[in-house]
Design a protein around this motif. Structure first.
Motif, short mmCIF file in Angstrom:
data_model
loop_
_atom_site.label_atom_id
_atom_site.label_comp_id
_atom_site.label_asym_id
_atom_site.label_seq_id
_atom_site.Cartn_x
_atom_site.Cartn_y
_atom_site.Cartn_z
N UNK A 103 -7.12 -5.96 2.31
CA UNK A 103 -6.97 -6.56 0.98
C UNK A 103 -6.08 -5.68 0.11
N UNK A 104 -5.13 -6.31 -0.56
CA UNK A 104 -4.29 -5.59 -1.51
C UNK A 104 -3.96 -6.50 -2.69
N UNK A 105 -3.63 -5.90 -3.82
CA UNK A 105 -3.35 -6.70 -5.01
C UNK A 105 -2.31 -6.01 -5.88
N UNK A 106 -1.45 -6.79 -6.49
CA UNK A 106 -0.44 -6.26 -7.40
C UNK A 106 -0.22 -7.22 -8.54
N UNK A 107 0.01 -6.66 -9.71
CA UNK A 107 0.33 -7.43 -10.90
C UNK A 107 1.79 -7.22 -11.26
N UNK A 140 2.60 -4.82 1.19
CA UNK A 140 1.45 -3.92 1.37
C UNK A 140 0.70 -4.25 2.66
N UNK A 174 -3.51 -11.42 -5.08
CA UNK A 174 -4.32 -10.62 -4.17
C UNK A 174 -4.17 -11.23 -2.78
N UNK A 208 3.88 3.19 5.17
CA UNK A 208 3.79 2.88 3.74
C UNK A 208 4.99 2.00 3.42
N UNK A 214 3.37 10.46 -0.48
CA UNK A 214 2.00 9.94 -0.35
C UNK A 214 1.52 10.07 1.10
N UNK A 237 5.83 7.52 -12.17
CA UNK A 237 6.29 6.17 -11.84
C UNK A 237 5.14 5.19 -11.74
N UNK A 238 5.50 3.91 -11.63
CA UNK A 238 4.53 2.87 -11.39
C UNK A 238 3.99 3.04 -9.98
N UNK A 239 2.71 2.95 -9.85
CA UNK A 239 2.13 3.08 -8.51
C UNK A 239 0.84 2.29 -8.45
N UNK A 240 0.73 1.46 -7.47
CA UNK A 240 -0.51 0.70 -7.37
C UNK A 240 -1.62 1.59 -6.84
N UNK A 241 -2.81 1.17 -7.11
CA UNK A 241 -3.97 2.01 -6.81
C UNK A 241 -4.59 1.68 -5.48
N UNK A 242 -4.11 0.68 -4.81
CA UNK A 242 -4.69 0.35 -3.51
C UNK A 242 -3.62 0.17 -2.48
#
Lengths: 335, 335
Positions: free
Chosen positions: B44-48, B75, B133, B206, B218, B330-335
């Motif tokens: 599962x991954x999600x981005x706005x 992702x 998502x 990644x 990362x 920078x912008x970075x998603x958390x998952x």
């Protein structure tokens, strides 16, 4: 966003404290790795809350955190699902650690109560908005759906109705807010335990987010049946009773959203089982009507005669007055 | 939102055309009911994406729809997951059916390509923002993670680097945009097939969303290893080569985000398998460095000597100039 990494670190630290065995990999990779138990269906729902639309701009951060998760868990409850995981997409106007901590306090207070692990998300910059996606489990085929209502079922509702709309009215008028109504508006209680207890008993269920009439109509239409409601049976809190006249109460109870109670149907013969399930779940339930063959939804007054439905509908907080809109125009999630 | 039901009806109609057997119940209830195949992990991954932050306000609706799903599928690709389902939370300033149709054209063009079913979502009123998502599957234990890189691995990247940042630069300057760079910026190609083909071959992966250096770091940190990059090896598109000098190209390639290529590591001994996998997936791959014991990330110039990393970082579209920020900001998603 500047400081976004600090925000993510704060969120991760909170999430790590609520680990679950079925989360093989949580926050920190491109995606989470999760295990759904064998023999179970996965239940997924998602809701977005926008500042100024779904809650007043001055709502406390704690309450926003609580409510954002609560409205999503309420959808799982309506499916009779056991909550498991969620993702959190936070759009923030700036990196305000104090606000975030308050938000996370509310969010995790509820997440911890229901054993929900935060497994991913996103933080971005923009006008305050929060999207939560929740995941839960149901033994295969046992989910409570909207399309299962059958002629002869009784219609039940949990808790009391109209409180959130009444609280919103008081907030709008700037009058002193009844503390109970305020809590009902800002910190709704998702009826998760009740949903679980109703497995194998209830035929159909939905949560009351847009207003009883609008939500019950969704059940009737999905099930291709009709319904009758007994207006005198609508469960009413003491706060609502004391603060508003009968006509206003009724508008709130029929058209007011944001109560997040469960409305469900079950065979008349299972009434005792319904009451026992509610007792196990620690919440009151009230029989408010019945499912009938003739399509449409009819309201019956105190003497049993048919009465016209008042003009209703609900837009959550939207600047417009509650209870003035066609239900077809209200906020409604798509899943 | 006024007219929201029309919008939902439009979305549902499109979603219904892309049904899957593992969706027991899609859009239309409180939640979706889904089946994860036995023996598989759920990914599962999600981005706005926010207007004015992640894409310019004048981006075509089709491209916003495409890109919102693409960044999420990217992702899944990085985890070597087979995409299955997604939810869509649309926050719109008004109910614009023409805009929505364009958005859905782009969204479903990509969803159909990868067999992804839209199983739920939400439409709300507010400044334009989209949260997606995504859900996918991997045979149990075979997901590609960031923490699997080992000393002796080669570092690979798919496609070419720096194109999206170059396209963004041209857009910002108001100059004529190279069509290839524009497509790379607006309609990134998630490397789903490559991710799948790399199962059992790659050790770690990644997607390049924040910039090669930031994203590779990362992997190195999660794997507790170091890395070396050969600057002369960075794959460069003809458009980038023709339009920008070497220094600018390098900044875009090392620090430019939004390329959504895969960066992955695999044992040196599996180089032929990597190339065969890439050929099956129909995408070029380039070996750009190696995993070493000494922590940190070092860059080597054309003659093999160590060179300093330029100041880099990437904020997607954010009004700020690309390539000027600390990667940690920078912008970075958390998952």
């Amino acid at each position: 966003m500047s400081g976004e990494f600090d925000l993510i670190a704060r969120i991760r630290a909170r999430a790590a404290a609520a680990a679950r065995n079925d989360v093989r990999l949580g926050i920190g990779d491109d995606a989470a790795i999760l295990c759904v138990p064998v023999g179970h269906d996965l239940i997924v729902s998602t809701d977005t809350l926008n500042a100024g639309v779904h809650f007043p701009h001055d709502t406390a951060a704690f309450d926003i955190g609580w409510k954002t998760l609560a409205v999503n868990l309420s959808d799982l409850a309506a499916m009779a699902a056991q909550p498991a995981w969620c993702t959190l997409n936070l759009t923030l106007p700036d990196a305000d650690a104090v606000w975030l901590d308050g938000f996370l306090d509310g969010f995790f207070a509820l997440a911890t109560r229901h054993g929900v692990a935060l497994i991913g998300g996103d933080t971005t910059r923009g006008p305050l908005a929060i999207t939560v996606t929740v995941h839960g489990f149901v033994p295969h085929g046992e989910a409570l759906r909207r399309d299962g209502a059958r002629v002869g079922d009784a219609v039940w509702v949990s808790g009391t109705l109209g409180d959130a709309a009444a609280g919103l009215r008081q907030w709008r008028e700037g009058s002193a807010m009844d503390a109970t109504l305020r809590v009902r508006l800002d910190r709704p209680t998702p009826r998760v335990e009740l949903g679980l207890a109703l497995r194998g008993i209830a035929h159909a269920g939905i949560d009351v987010s847009d207003g009883l009439l609008a939500d019950l109509k969704h059940v009737l239409e999905a099930s291709a049946v009709g319904g009758e409601l007994d207006l005198a049976s609508l469960p009413t809190s003491p706060s609502l009773l004391e603060g508003f006249d009968e006509s206003t109460r009724q508008r709130f109870q029929l058209g007011g959203g944001d109560d997040y109670e469960l409305c469900f149907t079950a065979p008349l013969s299972r009434a005792d089982d319904v009451r026992a399930a509610a007792a196990r779940a620690g919440v009151a339930v009230t029989c408010i009507g019945r499912i009938v063959d003739e399509c449409g939804l009819r309201l019956r007054g105190r003497d049993g005669s048919l009465v016209a439905a008042p003009a209703l509908g609900y837009r959550h907080f939207s600047g417009a007055d509650e209870g003035e809109h066609d239900p077809g125009e209200g906020e409604k999630d798509a899943s």
